[in-house]
Design a protein around this motif. Structure first.
Motif, PDB file in Angstrom:
ATOM      1  N   ARG A 220       0.836  -1.207   0.000  1.00  0.00           N
ATOM      2  CA  ARG A 220       0.000   0.000   0.000  1.00  0.00           C
ATOM      3  C   ARG A 220       0.868   1.253   0.000  1.00  0.00           C
ATOM      4  NH1 ARG A 220      -5.142  -1.648   2.891  1.00  0.00           N
ATOM      5  NH2 ARG A 220      -5.265   0.432   3.803  1.00  0.00           N
ATOM      6  N   ARG A 259      -6.440   7.315  -9.028  1.00  0.00           N
ATOM      7  CA  ARG A 259      -7.558   7.702  -8.162  1.00  0.00           C
ATOM      8  C   ARG A 259      -8.317   6.477  -7.654  1.00  0.00           C
ATOM      9  NH1 ARG A 259      -8.161  11.920 -12.061  1.00  0.00           N
ATOM     10  NH2 ARG A 259      -9.755  10.703 -13.158  1.00  0.00           N
ATOM     11  N   GLU A 262      -6.217   4.623  -5.070  1.00  0.00           N
ATOM     12  CA  GLU A 262      -6.193   5.358  -3.790  1.00  0.00           C
ATOM     13  C   GLU A 262      -7.497   5.170  -3.029  1.00  0.00           C
ATOM     14  OE1 GLU A 262      -5.217   9.890  -2.147  1.00  0.00           O
ATOM     15  OE2 GLU A 262      -5.748   9.555  -4.260  1.00  0.00           O
ATOM     16  N   ALA A 263      -8.631   5.231  -3.753  1.00  0.00           N
ATOM     17  CA  ALA A 263      -9.934   5.055  -3.105  1.00  0.00           C
ATOM     18  C   ALA A 263     -10.082   3.639  -2.559  1.00  0.00           C
ATOM     19  CB  ALA A 263     -11.050   5.357  -4.104  1.00  0.00           C
ATOM     20  N   ILE A 265      -7.667   1.608  -1.533  1.00  0.00           N
ATOM     21  CA  ILE A 265      -6.796   1.437  -0.367  1.00  0.00           C
ATOM     22  C   ILE A 265      -7.407   2.101   0.857  1.00  0.00           C
ATOM     23  CG2 ILE A 265      -4.550   2.068   0.615  1.00  0.00           C
ATOM     24  CD1 ILE A 265      -3.354   1.696  -2.168  1.00  0.00           C
ATOM     25  N   GLU A 266      -7.994   3.268   0.674  1.00  0.00           N
ATOM     26  CA  GLU A 266      -8.604   3.979   1.804  1.00  0.00           C
ATOM     27  C   GLU A 266      -9.802   3.219   2.359  1.00  0.00           C
ATOM     28  OE1 GLU A 266      -9.546   7.868   0.456  1.00  0.00           O
ATOM     29  OE2 GLU A 266      -7.460   8.586   0.521  1.00  0.00           O
ATOM     30  N   ALA A 267     -10.551   2.555   1.481  1.00  0.00           N
ATOM     31  CA  ALA A 267     -11.754   1.847   1.920  1.00  0.00           C
ATOM     32  C   ALA A 267     -11.453   0.462   2.464  1.00  0.00           C
ATOM     33  CB  ALA A 267     -12.746   1.744   0.758  1.00  0.00           C
ATOM     34  N   GLU A 269      -9.738  -2.643   4.532  1.00  0.00           N
ATOM     35  CA  GLU A 269      -9.230  -2.813   5.896  1.00  0.00           C
ATOM     36  C   GLU A 269      -7.737  -3.113   5.850  1.00  0.00           C
ATOM     37  OE1 GLU A 269      -9.976  -5.784   9.724  1.00  0.00           O
ATOM     38  OE2 GLU A 269     -11.424  -5.684   8.071  1.00  0.00           O
ATOM     39  N   PRO A 270      -6.921  -2.441   6.660  1.00  0.00           N
ATOM     40  CA  PRO A 270      -5.462  -2.698   6.669  1.00  0.00           C
ATOM     41  C   PRO A 270      -5.163  -4.149   7.048  1.00  0.00           C
ATOM     42  CG  PRO A 270      -5.990  -0.663   7.825  1.00  0.00           C
ATOM     43  CD  PRO A 270      -7.292  -1.366   7.593  1.00  0.00           C
TER      44      PRO A 270
END
Length: 400
Positions: A220, A259, A262-263, A265-267, A269-270
């Protein structure tokens, strides 16, 4: 160990051939030295006088009479292979070890296990190669020989053998184009048919030309708005180093893909590995008897297995689109790498500079060139990324 004495050997005529005999020292597996008697056909009598045959025998004995002569190892190929696996193979990457272990067990040991290394001549290897033709694919045969040649290099370095049986070995020609490449239309159809995160996964494979294992190992932290960096890969759910030095690289991606990535990865779960794509978590579902069962074989949040991915995700889509049946009729192979072949072919058709193609694909041939470049994104790299983004209909295929 130096020679004991100078040898002239013994030359005799047997029927229509000259036969030479001499003695050599050999090193036994327990380290002891034993003197053994050798013989070989020097030449046919027809067209070769005795003085000529004597000179040929003297040439054959040159290695035995040399000042730096060292006894050859008398152990079997099986003993050498066991030692090689314990001391050399363990230094290789896990994926390479798996392949080499299989080659030795299935092909090399049955064929050469009882053979003494010194008896494995070019003629013997050529017969082995010929026997495999028609039973194995040419590429498979070449891979088997490549593994054996790698082992032989170690045997030479250890002083077990002095000859090179591969120097004039004739191998079957590897057919060209045996790996299928998706067309642009097929790639777009596959992306459209994919569900959830796999839509983005296929888009990245097609747009970047990354090796599947590199995408499975994508961190990530290595994803930025206009670029991706490759610093590791995944094989059989195990994180490992990339294929080569040149595979460690940074290349551009289109704005739309940046884009969407990025979206995603943000949504998402780590996970403990810091990867972009990982396995699903356990999901429970009631069966027909009202009992709960697990749908996934592995615990979630782990590195992917690209073989499992191909079988469970890609192949069903290819079956639905009729691609697998068509490829099978052509006698070609089709898998995750078909996206990479699409990418490389398309860049060639666009006239992309060779330097940029090598950089994006991470080919080892570009290692020397890459040493003179930083991670800065050049204009050609950005142009190629935008062309792929437009070609694959990035906006229509975006993850919602």
């Amino acid at each position: 160990m130096a020679r004991r004495r100078f040898q002239r050997g013994q030359l005799t005529r047997e029927a229509d051939r000259w036969v030479g005999r001499w003695r050599e020292d050999v090193e036994m597996p327990d380290g002891t030295i034993r003197r053994v008697r050798r013989w070989d056909v020097i030449a046919p009598v027809k067209g070769c006088t005795k003085p000529m045959a004597e000179r040929l025998l003297a040439e054959r004995l040159a290695k035995v009479n040399s000042a730096d002569y060292r006894p050859e190892w008398a152990g079997s190929f099986r003993l050498f292979a066991e030692k090689w696996q314990r001391t050399v193979m363990v230094q290789h990457k896990p994926s390479t070890q798996s392949s080499e272990r299989s080659v030795i067990r299935v092909h090399l040991d049955p064929a050469w296990g009882e053979w003494r290394l010194g008896d494995m001549t070019t003629e013997a290897l050529q017969g082995w190669v010929s026997r495999m033709q028609g039973r194995l694919e040419p590429k498979t045969i070449r891979n088997l020989v490549r593994t054996l040649q790698s082992m032989w290099t170690t045997a030479q370095a250890w002083g077990y053998v002095r000859h090179d049986p591969f120097e004039r070995l004739v191998l079957p020609a590897a057919p060209k184009g045996e790996t299928y490449r998706f067309s642009v239309e097929e790639a777009i159809a596959i992306i459209a048919r994919a569900e959830g995160r796999w839509k983005l996964f296929f888009r990245i494979l097609a747009e970047t030309g990354m090796r599947p294992g590199e995408l499975a190992g994508l961190l990530r932290a290595n994803c930025r708005p206009r670029s991706i960096s490759v610093t590791q890969s995944v094989w059989a759910r195990r994180v490992q180093t990339p294929k080569s030095k040149a595979a460690v690289r940074t290349f551009a991606i289109s704005e739309q893909l940046g884009r969407d990535l990025e979206a995603f990865i943000e949504a998402a779960e780590p996970n403990e590995h810091g990867l972009v794509f990982v396995t699903d978590k356990w999901r429970a579902q009631a069966n027909q008897h009202g009992e709960k069962m697990r749908l996934n074989q592995h615990e979630g949040g782990k590195p992917l297995s690209m073989d499992t991915f191909r079988q469970r995700v890609l192949n069903p889509i290819l079956d639905e689109l009729g691609i697998r049946a068509r490829v099978k009729r052509l006698g070609l192979r089709c898998g995750n790498y078909a996206f990479r072949h699409l990418n490389a072919t398309q860049m060639d058709e666009w006239g992309t500079p060779l330097k940029t193609r090598q950089k994006r694909l991470g080919h080892s041939d570009a290692a020397v060139t890459l040493e003179h470049y930083t991670h800065a994104l050049d204009a050609d790299d950005l142009r190629v990324a935008d062309l792929f983004g437009a070609l694959l209909g990035a906006k229509d295929a975006a993850i919602q």
